[in-house]
Scaffold this motif. Structure first.
Motif, PDB file in Angstrom:
ATOM      1  N   LYS A   8     -29.426 -13.375 -72.768  1.00 29.32           N
ATOM      2  CA  LYS A   8     -28.231 -12.922 -72.308  1.00 29.32           C
ATOM      3  C   LYS A   8     -27.878 -11.557 -72.509  1.00 29.32           C
ATOM      4  CE  LYS A   8     -23.839 -14.850 -71.338  1.00 29.32           C
ATOM      5  NZ  LYS A   8     -22.712 -15.820 -71.922  1.00 29.32           N
ATOM      6  N   TYR A   9     -28.136 -11.228 -73.715  1.00 27.82           N
ATOM      7  CA  TYR A   9     -27.673  -9.806 -74.026  1.00 27.82           C
ATOM      8  C   TYR A   9     -28.951  -8.800 -74.344  1.00 27.82           C
ATOM      9  CZ  TYR A   9     -23.193 -11.925 -74.541  1.00 27.82           C
ATOM     10  OH  TYR A   9     -22.156 -12.743 -74.135  1.00 27.82           O
TER      11      TYR A   9
ATOM     12  N   LYS B 153     -28.711 -16.363 -76.513  1.00 25.44           N
ATOM     13  CA  LYS B 153     -28.013 -14.891 -76.509  1.00 25.44           C
ATOM     14  C   LYS B 153     -29.117 -13.877 -76.489  1.00 25.44           C
ATOM     15  CE  LYS B 153     -24.093 -15.959 -79.483  1.00 25.44           C
ATOM     16  NZ  LYS B 153     -23.150 -15.429 -80.465  1.00 25.44           N
TER      17      LYS B 153
END
Length: 106
Positions: A14-15, A11
């Protein structure tokens, strides 16, 4: 292949990384746009050279002693504080009324 799939699932990658790039890149982009704005204001504020020379001469010719002498000549004992007209009052009528009041008291 295994590390790429693992990074894609993470995550943070990804973010977090795109968000960080957006914030840091946005600050650099905004700096450039605001610099354009301030440069345009500087160009607009430039004076005509002949007018600028006159302004510079006036700034240099003002002496503190001369201004002090002017202030010494002003009689502050006869000074009266007169308020300006309110937005709903007619300024011309109000000024005439204030002048009449001053004439009566003097």
């Amino acid at each position: 292949m295994f590390t790429l799939k693992t990074l894609h699932r993470n995550k943070t990658v990804k973010y977090g990384v795109p968000m960080l790039l957006l914030v840091v890149g946005g600050s650099f982009g905004l700096r450039e746009f605001t610099q354009i704005r301030y440069d345009a204001q500087k160009l607009r504020k430039k004076l005509d050279p002949s007018l600028e020379a006159k302004v510079d001469l006036q700034k240099q010719s003002v002496m503190l002693e001369e201004e002090y002498e002017k202030l010494k000549e002003v009689n502050l004992d006869e000074w009266r504080n007169i308020r300006g007209p309110r937005p709903w009052e007619d300024s011309k009528e109000y000024q005439d009324e204030q002048r009449r009041k001053l004439d009566k008291t003097d």
